[in-house]
Design a protein around this motif. Structure first.
Motif, PDB file in Angstrom:
ATOM      1  N   MET A 264      43.702  16.350  91.147  1.00 26.37           N
ATOM      2  CA  MET A 264      44.227  17.300  90.322  1.00 26.37           C
ATOM      3  C   MET A 264      45.484  16.807  89.563  1.00 26.37           C
ATOM      4  N   ARG A 265      45.658  17.327  88.577  1.00 29.29           N
ATOM      5  CA  ARG A 265      46.681  17.093  87.709  1.00 29.29           C
ATOM      6  C   ARG A 265      48.438  17.510  88.578  1.00 29.29           C
ATOM      7  N   VAL A 266      49.001  16.575  88.100  1.00 27.86           N
ATOM      8  CA  VAL A 266      50.538  16.885  89.044  1.00 27.86           C
ATOM      9  C   VAL A 266      51.393  17.016  87.587  1.00 27.86           C
ATOM     10  N   ALA A 267      51.954  18.336  87.496  1.00 26.26           N
ATOM     11  CA  ALA A 267      52.673  18.626  86.499  1.00 26.26           C
ATOM     12  C   ALA A 267      53.939  17.668  86.335  1.00 26.26           C
ATOM     13  N   GLY A 268      54.128  17.412  84.977  1.00 26.90           N
ATOM     14  CA  GLY A 268      55.458  16.591  84.755  1.00 26.90           C
ATOM     15  C   GLY A 268      55.037  15.039  84.820  1.00 26.90           C
ATOM     16  N   LYS A 269      53.867  14.599  85.450  1.00 31.91           N
ATOM     17  CA  LYS A 269      53.875  13.163  85.612  1.00 31.91           C
ATOM     18  C   LYS A 269      52.663  12.497  84.744  1.00 31.91           C
ATOM     19  N   GLY A 270      52.790  11.494  84.436  1.00 35.96           N
ATOM     20  CA  GLY A 270      51.805  10.559  83.610  1.00 35.96           C
ATOM     21  C   GLY A 270      52.136  10.332  82.025  1.00 35.96           C
ATOM     22  N   LEU A 271      51.639   9.538  81.550  1.00 34.76           N
ATOM     23  CA  LEU A 271      51.686   9.119  80.031  1.00 34.76           C
ATOM     24  C   LEU A 271      50.502   9.520  79.129  1.00 34.76           C
ATOM     25  N   ILE A 272      49.748  10.501  79.789  1.00 36.21           N
ATOM     26  CA  ILE A 272      48.618  10.909  78.996  1.00 36.21           C
ATOM     27  C   ILE A 272      49.349  12.059  77.945  1.00 36.21           C
ATOM     28  N   GLU A 273      48.330  12.078  76.771  1.00 34.15           N
ATOM     29  CA  GLU A 273      49.086  12.959  75.957  1.00 34.15           C
ATOM     30  C   GLU A 273      48.350  14.371  76.083  1.00 34.15           C
ATOM     31  N   ARG A 274      49.224  15.260  76.692  1.00 28.30           N
ATOM     32  CA  ARG A 274      48.651  16.481  77.197  1.00 28.30           C
ATOM     33  C   ARG A 274      48.435  17.620  75.955  1.00 28.30           C
ATOM     34  N   GLU A 275      49.145  17.147  74.856  1.00 33.58           N
ATOM     35  CA  GLU A 275      48.984  17.999  73.880  1.00 33.58           C
ATOM     36  C   GLU A 275      47.558  17.719  73.104  1.00 33.58           C
ATOM     37  N   LYS A 276      46.917  16.777  73.681  1.00 34.46           N
ATOM     38  CA  LYS A 276      45.482  16.310  72.954  1.00 34.46           C
ATOM     39  C   LYS A 276      44.440  16.308  73.833  1.00 34.46           C
ATOM     40  N   PRO A 277      43.965  17.447  73.999  1.00 32.89           N
ATOM     41  CA  PRO A 277      42.831  17.573  75.200  1.00 32.89           C
ATOM     42  C   PRO A 277      41.489  17.122  74.765  1.00 32.89           C
ATOM     43  N   VAL A 278      40.867  16.543  75.500  1.00 33.07           N
ATOM     44  CA  VAL A 278      39.620  15.806  75.111  1.00 33.07           C
ATOM     45  C   VAL A 278      38.534  16.417  76.012  1.00 33.07           C
ATOM     46  N   SER A 279      37.390  16.780  75.582  1.00 32.89           N
ATOM     47  CA  SER A 279      36.412  17.046  76.595  1.00 32.89           C
ATOM     48  C   SER A 279      35.244  15.828  76.468  1.00 32.89           C
ATOM     49  N   PHE A 280      34.406  15.746  77.569  1.00 31.84           N
ATOM     50  CA  PHE A 280      33.220  14.997  77.576  1.00 31.84           C
ATOM     51  C   PHE A 280      32.616  15.438  78.591  1.00 31.84           C
ATOM     52  N   THR A 281      31.246  14.659  78.799  1.00 32.32           N
ATOM     53  CA  THR A 281      30.296  15.131  79.783  1.00 32.32           C
ATOM     54  C   THR A 281      29.995  13.830  80.619  1.00 32.32           C
ATOM     55  N   PHE A 282      29.635  14.187  82.094  1.00 31.74           N
ATOM     56  CA  PHE A 282      29.142  13.262  83.019  1.00 31.74           C
ATOM     57  C   PHE A 282      28.150  13.827  83.731  1.00 31.74           C
ATOM     58  N   ASP A 283      27.026  13.331  83.853  1.00 33.03           N
ATOM     59  CA  ASP A 283      25.813  13.915  84.222  1.00 33.03           C
ATOM     60  C   ASP A 283      25.603  15.238  83.749  1.00 33.03           C
ATOM     61  N   GLY A 284      25.519  15.463  82.271  1.00 39.46           N
ATOM     62  CA  GLY A 284      25.673  16.902  81.874  1.00 39.46           C
ATOM     63  C   GLY A 284      26.649  17.870  82.241  1.00 39.46           C
ATOM     64  N   ARG A 285      27.499  17.642  82.844  1.00 40.97           N
ATOM     65  CA  ARG A 285      28.604  18.688  83.108  1.00 40.97           C
ATOM     66  C   ARG A 285      29.788  18.372  82.059  1.00 40.97           C
ATOM     67  N   THR A 286      30.394  19.346  81.373  1.00 40.52           N
ATOM     68  CA  THR A 286      31.477  18.965  80.561  1.00 40.52           C
ATOM     69  C   THR A 286      32.705  19.025  81.119  1.00 40.52           C
ATOM     70  N   TYR A 287      33.525  17.964  81.198  1.00 37.46           N
ATOM     71  CA  TYR A 287      34.927  17.827  81.687  1.00 37.46           C
ATOM     72  C   TYR A 287      35.936  17.693  80.585  1.00 37.46           C
ATOM     73  N   ALA A 288      37.152  18.259  81.258  1.00 36.46           N
ATOM     74  CA  ALA A 288      38.316  18.268  80.217  1.00 36.46           C
ATOM     75  C   ALA A 288      39.380  17.088  80.740  1.00 36.46           C
ATOM     76  N   GLY A 289      39.590  16.221  79.810  1.00 37.13           N
ATOM     77  CA  GLY A 289      40.607  15.336  80.006  1.00 37.13           C
ATOM     78  C   GLY A 289      41.627  15.253  79.009  1.00 37.13           C
ATOM     79  N   PHE A 290      42.563  14.432  78.728  1.00 44.85           N
ATOM     80  CA  PHE A 290      43.509  14.121  77.757  1.00 44.85           C
ATOM     81  C   PHE A 290      43.324  12.865  77.082  1.00 44.85           C
ATOM     82  N   LYS A 291      43.833  12.606  76.096  1.00 42.32           N
ATOM     83  CA  LYS A 291      44.079  11.590  75.177  1.00 42.32           C
ATOM     84  C   LYS A 291      44.759  10.613  76.133  1.00 42.32           C
ATOM     85  N   GLY A 292      44.253   9.379  76.496  1.00 37.84           N
ATOM     86  CA  GLY A 292      45.009   8.581  77.412  1.00 37.84           C
ATOM     87  C   GLY A 292      44.291   8.401  78.865  1.00 37.84           C
TER      88      GLY A 292
END
Ligand SMILES: [Zn+2]
Lengths: 973, 177, 90
Positions: A1-29
């Motif tokens: 799970m995500r930890v608030a305030g940590k990481g270098l991902i761009e949280r303002e740029k959400p991205v969605s992708f699929t893995f085995d047919g299910r959609t998941y949310a991620g961020f740019k980075g």
């Protein structure tokens, strides 16, 4: 799970992708791995052999477990490391190596059979019965084995190749590489900084350390800002330097479009060939797992990876994390987790003497002996200095120490050196000329040490390059020493994995040793350890240590397997980029190309050239009909053919004739100006290289023609003879193949046709004459030569007039009952006349074999003369050129063998073979040219032709190879 | 008497992608000038009226739109003018129709060309005044550095392939932006 | 692998065509007999270490080079134009 305030991902740029047919949310980075971990997806793949559920182990390209398929509109790419694949909107991925669903893989039954699947299982089990291997065992094994699957379709993706040059190639953009690049760049060196990751910075993006008081990523950003502002620096992120080669050449694979939606013209990958005067290997180090029982459950990860997911991606890899390590460095992982609010169950330090200052339970002398949790880690058991323990934990961060990433230093034969202090192999110095390893890649495991080393090797490289160093202040950074106490494997009941990707356990390695495979190279092949896509990056050291232990040797004595390029899997499409379709080979087009196509001529390849095969007329159903008409047209009226593909070499100088006498078997110094002579050229070993005509255009000026096929070879040969044997002669030559368009005009009406286009009619132009003529004010060259056996000419004009002349000649020929003819007719015409091509002078025939031994002048030396006179190359035992008359309607049979009638049909009985074949209306027979043992003495004999390939068994009459106009009356008409 | 119509080596409209431009150009006469042994002085004299000197390897001599480009040991191509009489100083061979000329210009020209030519063609390593024999993919070529880019000589018969290869490199590089 | 062409400068191996040992430079007399001719064409040392061999700069200046290199270390010590070698034409 995500930890608030940590990481270098761009949280303002959400991205969605699929893995085995299910959609998941991620961020740019994010990578697929970090996004799936954030979504608490624990099982991401199945293991190779046992189909055990597997989770993410690492955060880099060495990942053995999280191998996925990326599915694009045009591509399906297997074995993509989820730890490298960046997420983007619309990315489609799926797990692999499963039958059914990932969670309930039907082949997981293999896991229950594990006791039977030990090393060498296939070798031992499927030996018998032998016939079963091909039909039963192998197909079944192939279905069940293998990692990803291929689409079975052509890879339509676009790939790129490119060359680059630099003074200094810096491989890896961690602290070592960054400071090295900065040091060199400020001094004015031409620098390439290549880094495998999408984001440069190396461990500074993950390890939570500060540099000069700033957070690591901030210092990295400042350095990168300066580097990218300098014109002498090329930054190459997403670029893995995959191999080191001779001469300072490095191969590098760049992921150009794999992190973006596909676009036309955007390459997926680019393969770079980088030539560097100096190189610094700053590729860091790889953390190594510990082989404790049941160490392969999802949730058991590398400690450094757990830290990366936390600090770089803002992801906690578990809710309750345990650390298991044999070194000090790993403690930082626990501290970072706790600081971020993630519960740390315990630190299990395998060492008896180590500090215990952390704000969580710290157990020394610890060993894990079992784990449980079917689809993810739940519980670990073991013992420590205080007794047995059982710990509930969903993530175990393990660290068995670090191995310098020294692979490139071994690519040219270098052998790594064992460091007792680091319990790791370190690079051999000077193993790749011009390349120096530094920082973690060289066994320096502190940030301070890396910065100092990077700076120092860059200064040394600058001195080598003759550049004076600019000032670069060494930044302050952590320098706590790295202390490690080796722990390779933990004894216990369960299987302890070494190679996760190929399912190789400690037991397999011990078995290999027990069965006599004590050499590390044998063990590798017997167990398949190190042969998966990660090429042993996670397992080599552990397997080697277990083998050393099992064979009672020390690690350095046991040796290490050889690292070869490429460092990471490189797609063949990237290696061969640009080599498909039109990029495969240049296409050479005649000036008459469009005119031929306008007439519907099918074009065939002749070397790189495209030549018309035949010119179909309305109502002609097959090529034979067109070809036969064209042959009759040449014999009865006039034909026009583009012969510009023949090599043409302009030779000038006072010694030009002397030079020709040396390269040709016959004499050219006696050739009068305005005349052409046929010449035969040998290789120095006495075999025929090429033939062709040479015209004397002036006292010191010749024009040589070569066959189309051998034009390049002849040029190379002439250069060789000239430069090695007579460089001081007054002779110069250059190819003019491209400068002249040349057309054969052949047939009884050839002179009439020429006279229709020439400014002045042809007069007194005997066979084998040549000279300049005028054509619409353009100076052309006319040659009275023939490859058809008819009265014939060849006329050459500067190339720019070629198309125009061809169209004129053909149009006028058609008013005379003639027209164009193609390669098919050309072949029939020359076979009827017994003219040879490279089908006959194929490299194994001598002047004697083709009946031209009299062309080897006794009065002078020539290339090949001495060897051509060897006894074995002349005489009745040689296969000699003959003609063969076969019944009409015979299918083509070039390549068929000749047998004496009544003889057994066997290899040793073969009397020769057929080289060329033509259907001849003129002779009322099918004609062959071929080589027959003592053939010239066998004219009139009936010979048997056997062609196993085409299933032919025929007879033919042996005859003189010249079928048509033996005395050459037509030629001279 | 028919009139022969001269055709250019390549009939292609110029292609511009971003800042990069590719065009086929007509260079006028191209003559190979191959120096005979010991004829340096005679050669220098013959070249004097043109204001040219015989070029060193990998370079060229140019004046008033005429250039003499090194193409091999003791061999150079005289481009843009009908060859003067070199007497016995050199073997002179007309090459005009045999070569197609492509001009590639723009600030990314070197990057484009380095997709196919295994040489450092960046301005610092390959400034104006330089010319080399080099492979362009599988094709023999002469690459001449100009202020704004490159002049590439390629066998006439292969000109279409050369154009295609360079065009693909231009498109691929442009797609990265 | 990069070969330093005396005319063109250091160039990638792909530009060159390999021939063989520089024994090829010493052509026997026409009447030398089968032995010397056979040696010249076919009898080669196979050195582990320094060697001299002939390469043609096909994609460059069209010169034949005599390259001095090491088959063990892969080091290339230098290259000379065959045309400039004294005693090449025998
Ligand atoms: Zn060269």
């Amino acid at each position: 799970m995500r930890v608030a305030g940590k990481g270098l991902i761009e949280r303002e740029k959400p991205v969605s992708f699929t893995f085995d047919g299910r959609t998941y949310a991620g961020f740019k980075g994010d990578t697929v791995a970090s996004a799936l971990l954030a979504a608490r997806v624990r099982v991401v793949g199945r293991s190779f052999k046992y189909h055990r559920p597997r989770g993410v182990l690492t955060a880099g390209s060495e990942e053995p477990n999280a191998l996925i398929e990326v599915v694009g509109a045009k591509n399906q790419t297997p074995n993509v490391r989820a730890t490298v694949q960046e997420v983007f909107e619309g990315l489609v991925t799926r797990s692999q190596n499963r039958m059914g669903s990932l969670r309930w893989d039907l082949l997981a039954v293999n896991d229950l059979m594990a006791p039977f699947f030990s090393a060498g299982f296939y070798y031992k089990t499927f030996m018998w019965p032998r016939a079963f291997w091909e039909k039963v065992y192998e197909p079944a094994i192939r279905r069940a084995a293998g990692l990803g699957s291929l689409s079975g379709r052509h890879d339509e993706g676009h790939y790129e190749k490119a060359f680059a040059f630099c003074d200094l190639l810096v491989i890896g953009a961690g602290p070592t590489g960054l400071i090295a690049a900065l040091t060199a760049a400020r001094a004015g060196a031409d620098v390439i900084l290549a880094d495998e990751d999408s984001r440069m910075g190396g461990r500074l993006l993950s390890n939570g350390e500060t540099v000069d008081g700033q957070p690591g990523p901030d210092w990295v950003a400042a350095v990168l800002a300066e580097l990218s502002s300098l014109p002498n620096v090329r930054l190459m992120p997403r670029t893995t330097v995959s191999g080191a080669y001779d001469g300072g050449i490095y191969g590098a694979l760049e992921r150009v479009g794999l992190h973006k939606p596909a676009r036309p013209d955007l390459p997926r990958e680019a393969f770079w060939r980088i030539t560097a005067r100096r190189a610094i290997l700053a590729s860091g180090a790889l953390e190594r797992p510990i082989a404790f029982p049941m160490n392969d459950r999802p949730g058991i990860m590398m400690a450094g990876a757990v830290q990366s997911y936390l600090n770089r991606y803002g992801v906690a890899s578990g809710k309750r994390v345990t650390l298991f390590a044999n070194n000090d460095g790993a403690r930082a992982v626990a501290r970072d987790l706790m600081a971020a609010g993630v519960q740390v169950a315990a630190i299990l330090d395998s060492r008896a003497n180590a500090s215990a200052v952390e704000n969580c339970p710290v157990y020394l002398g610890a060993r894990i002996t079992d784990t449980s949790g079917r689809h993810g880690l739940r519980l670990i058991e073991g013992h420590h200095a205080g007794g047995a323990f059982k710990l509930e934990t969903d993530c175990l961060a393990m660290s068995g120490g670090w191995n310098p990433t020294l692979h490139l230093t071994c690519h040219m034969g270098g052998r790594p050196r064992w460091s007792e202090e680091l319990a790791a192999f370190v690079p051999m110095e000077g193993a790749v000329p011009g390349l120096v390893a530094a920082g973690a890649a060289n066994g320096t495991f502190t940030t301070h040490g890396c910065l100092a080393a990077g700076h120092a090797v860059a200064e040394a490289a600058l001195a080598d390059l003759g550049l004076s160093p600019a000032k670069v202040a060494l930044p302050r950074a952590e320098g706590l020493p790295y202390v490690v106490e080796p722990l390779w494997a933990v004894e216990g009941k369960g299987r302890a994995w070494l190679d996760f990707a190929n399912d190789v356990t400690t037991k397999d390695v011990k078995l290999a040793a027990q069965e006599g495979y004590a050499s590390v190279e044998h063990m590798k092949r017997y167990t398949t350890q190190g042969m998966a896509p990660d090429q042993g990056k996670n397992s080599n050291m552990g397997a080697l240590a277990v083998l050393a232990d099992a064979t009672g040797r020390a690690i350095p004595e046991t040796g290490i397997t050889t690292f070869r390029p490429p460092y990471v899997p490189v797609s063949v499409a990237a290696l061969g980029a640009g080599g498909r379709g039109m990029g495969f080979a240049p296409q050479r087009f005649l000036t008459s190309d469009q005119a031929s196509r306008d007439r519907g001529a099918p074009m065939i390849e002749a070397g790189l050239w495209y030549r018309p095969s035949y010119f179909p007329k309305p109502g002609e159903a097959t090529w034979r009909v067109s070809c036969d008409r064209e042959v009759a047209m040449v014999r009865g009226a006039v034909g026009v053919a583009d012969v510009s593909t023949l090599g043409k070499i302009d030779i000038q100088g006072r010694d030009a004739a002397r030079f020709l006498d040396l390269v040709y078997t016959n004499t050219f110094s006696t050739l009068p100006v305005g005349r052409v002579r046929y010449g035969l050229m040998l290789r120095e070993d006495g075999f025929v290289m090429d033939d062709g005509t040479t015209a004397r255009l002036g006292e010191n000026h010749f024009l040589m023609t070569t066959t189309t096929a051998a034009a390049g070879q002849v040029m190379r040969h002439l250069d060789f003879v000239h430069q090695t044997h007579c460089a001081d002669w007054d002779v110069r030559f250059i190819s003019v193949t491209e400068a002249w368009a040349q057309f054969a005009v052949a047939g009884p009406k050839s002179r009439a046709l020429l006279n229709a286009v020439l400014d002045q009619p042809v007069q007194d132009f005997p066979f084998m004459a040549c000279g300049a003529v005028q054509l619409g004010g353009v100076t052309a060259r006319l040659f009275r030569i023939s490859f058809s056996g008819e009265q014939g000419y060849e006329i050459a004009v500067p190339t720019r007039y070629g198309e125009s002349l061809f169209r004129d000649l053909v149009a006028k020929a058609e008013t005379m009952g003639g027209g164009p003819y193609g390669m098919e007719a050309l072949n029939v015409l020359r076979v009827e006349k017994g003219f040879i091509t490279h089908a006959e002078i194929h490299g194994r025939t001598t002047a004697f074999d083709i009946g031209m031994e009299k062309m080897v002048s006794p009065k002078k030396d020539c290339i090949g003369k001495a060897m051509a006179a060897r006894p074995a190359l002349v005489g009745p035992e040689r296969q000699q050129l003959v003609g063969l008359k076969i019944a009409t309607g015979t299918p083509p049979c070039s390549g068929a063998h000749l047998f004496t009638v009544g003889d057994k049909v066997g290899r040793e009985e073969s009397q020769g073979y057929i080289t060329s074949f033509a259907h001849s209306d003129l002779m009322g027979a099918c004609l062959g040219l071929g080589f027959l043992k003592n053939g010239r003495a066998r004219h009139g004999e009936i010979i048997r032709i056997v062609d196993h390939l085409r299933g032919l068994d025929l007879t033919a009459e042996v005859c003189d190879p010249v079928f048509h106009d033996k005395d050459g009356e037509k030629l001279r008409a | 008497m028919p009139e022969l119509i001269a055709k250019p080596a390549l009939e292609k409209a110029p292609l511009t992608l971003g800042t990069c431009r590719l065009e086929a150009v007509d260079l006028g006469p191209i003559t190979s000038v191959a120096l005979f042994p010991g004829q340096e002085k005679a050669m220098a004299k013959a070249l004097k009226p043109l204001g040219l000197s015989f070029p060193d390897p990998n370079s060229l001599s140019a004046k008033a739109g005429v250039q003499l480009v090194w193409t091999g040991r003791e061999q150079a191509f005289l481009i843009g003018v009908t060859a003067p009489d070199f007497g016995a100083a050199a073997a002179v061979t007309d090459q005009s129709g045999g070569w197609a000329a492509l001009r590639l210009s723009g600030d990314k020209a070197a990057e484009v060309l380095m997709r196919h030519v295994p040489l450092d063609l960046r301005a610092a390593a390959f400034p104006p005044g330089r010319a080399v024999r080099a492979p362009l993919g599988h094709m023999s070529s002469v690459v001449i550095r100009e202020e704004a880019g490159f002049l590439i000589l390629i066998f006439r018969s292969m000109a279409r392939t050369a154009w295609h290869e360079i065009e693909v490199a231009m498109r691929t590089l442009a797609a990265r932006a | 692998m990069r070969i330093p062409c005396p005319l063109c400068g250091p160039r990638d191996r792909r530009e060159f065509t390999y021939y063989g040992s520089d024994d090829y430079l010493n052509r026997p007399a026409p009447d030398a007999g089968a032995g010397p001719w056979d040696d010249h064409l076919h009898l080669r040392a196979n050195p582990a270490g320094e060697t001299h061999d002939l390469w043609y700069h096909e994609a460059g200046c069209a010169q034949w080079l005599r390259v001095h290199r090491n088959t063990v270390s892969h080091e290339i010590y230098g290259a000379a134009l065959v045309a400039g070698l004294k005693g090449g034409a025998q």
